[in-house]
Design a protein around this motif. Structure first.
Motif, short mmCIF file in Angstrom:
data_model
loop_
_atom_site.label_atom_id
_atom_site.label_comp_id
_atom_site.label_asym_id
_atom_site.label_seq_id
_atom_site.Cartn_x
_atom_site.Cartn_y
_atom_site.Cartn_z
N UNK A 198 3.75 6.44 12.94
CA UNK A 198 3.65 5.07 13.46
C UNK A 198 2.97 4.15 12.44
N UNK A 199 2.02 4.69 11.69
CA UNK A 199 1.42 3.91 10.60
C UNK A 199 2.49 3.56 9.57
N UNK A 200 3.27 4.56 9.18
CA UNK A 200 4.32 4.35 8.18
C UNK A 200 5.34 3.33 8.66
N UNK A 201 5.71 3.42 9.93
CA UNK A 201 6.70 2.49 10.48
C UNK A 201 6.17 1.06 10.45
N UNK A 202 4.92 0.88 10.84
CA UNK A 202 4.34 -0.47 10.85
C UNK A 202 4.26 -1.04 9.43
N UNK A 220 6.28 -0.21 6.91
CA UNK A 220 7.65 -0.52 6.51
C UNK A 220 8.09 -1.89 7.06
N UNK A 221 7.64 -2.21 8.27
CA UNK A 221 8.00 -3.48 8.89
C UNK A 221 7.06 -4.62 8.48
N UNK A 222 6.04 -4.28 7.67
CA UNK A 222 5.03 -5.24 7.24
C UNK A 222 4.38 -5.93 8.43
N UNK A 223 4.21 -5.16 9.50
CA UNK A 223 3.53 -5.66 10.71
C UNK A 223 2.05 -5.35 10.56
N UNK A 224 1.36 -6.18 9.78
CA UNK A 224 0.01 -5.83 9.34
C UNK A 224 -0.99 -5.74 10.49
N UNK A 225 -0.82 -6.55 11.52
CA UNK A 225 -1.69 -6.42 12.68
C UNK A 225 -1.53 -5.06 13.35
N UNK A 226 -0.28 -4.60 13.43
CA UNK A 226 -0.01 -3.28 14.01
C UNK A 226 -0.55 -2.18 13.11
N UNK A 227 -0.51 -2.39 11.80
CA UNK A 227 -1.01 -1.37 10.87
C UNK A 227 -2.47 -1.05 11.19
#
Length: 280
Positions: free
Chosen positions: A60-64, A66-73
């Protein structure tokens, strides 16, 4: 233009804040694991039951990312950190090790593996090949200290199969077991594909599974030789397939249809249309 780094004052404040929050998280986990007043689910967990969550959270870290969803990271990294804290707390209760031991070991390892930063090794600081050789030498020393022998020792069985295949091939290549150039790997992929086709004709499913495994391994080796991550390649292909298939569904929905209402020829035609539209 020189790279900008945080000031020492900012870094000191950040470290202090991180220490405070980490202590709070450790206390929360201790309370959750309290057999008298803790959470029944958390108390029941063992290293084995918690372990799969670490793998899930890492993806899930990797996916976030990849999507550059930095808040989710930030959220997903917190979830991943929780798994480290959880395992450490369980181990501490059995007096195996504790969180301090975990952080001490990784800190010691990073210092040991970076002598060009933490020791007097200026001559290799700017030499990437020397840095890589030093890194591998240090890892090999660590493997020997753990009584792990052989070029393939220490590659975890629990890794995703494609990632492990890449690591196995890379480790073998370090001791000379590799093709001299990428054309040899391409030829191997074609060879394995021919063997898969032969087993399809034979109807031997056991042999077919074996040959498909060889094909996947050779493709992972090809990705390695091209300096690509086969897991990342496949994730990209998964995302592309999902995007295009959902686009086909959208086209059909406009006419009140679903994929089950169509034959494969129509679905393939729509697929080609979606693909052409993406590339135009």
């Amino acid at each position: 233009m020189s790279k900008s780094f945080p000031s020492e004052t900012f870094m000191d404040a950040s470290v202090a804040s991180a220490g405070h929050e980490l202590e709070r998280l450790l206390q929360i986990m201790a309370r959750l694991r309290d057999p008298e007043t803790g959470c029944a689910w958390d108390v029941q967990q063992t290293p084995a039951t918690v372990a799969p969550y670490a793998i899930e959270e890492a993806y899930e870290v990797s996916d976030a990312i990849d999507r550059e969803a930095w808040g989710e990271v930030a959220d997903e990294l917190g979830d991943l950190l929780l798994q480290v804290v959880f395992q450490s707390r369980i181990a501490e209760e059995s007096e195996r090790f504790d969180f301090a031991g975990v952080t001490r070991r990784i800190a010691d390892k990073m210092v040991r593996r970076h002598p060009h930063v933490f020791a007097d090794a200026q001559d290799i600081r700017e030499d990437r090949s020397a840095l890589s050789a030093q890194w591998e030498q240090n890892k090999e020393t660590e493997r020997k200290a753990r009584a792990e022998h052989g070029a393939l020792a220490g590659i975890p069985l629990a890794l995703p199969a494609l990632l492990r295949a890449r690591k196995l091939a890379a480790r073998a290549a370090r001791v000379g077991f590799d093709w001299p150039d990428v054309s040899g790997v391409v030829a191997k992929v074609h060879e394995e594909m021919a063997e898969v086709e032969a087993e399809i004709a034979s109807g031997d499913r056991t042999a077919l599974q074996d040959e498909i495994g060889d094909l996947l391994f050779s493709v992972a080796s090809l990705a390695r030789r091209l300096d690509l991550d086969p897991e990342a390649c496949l994730r990209q292909a998964n995302a592309k397939f999902t995007r295009r298939f959902e686009a086909v569904e959208d086209v059909l929905a406009e006419n009140g249809q679903t994929p089950t209402d169509c034959d494969v020829e129509k679905l393939d035609a729509l697929w080609r249309q979606v693909k052409a539209k993406e590339k135009s």
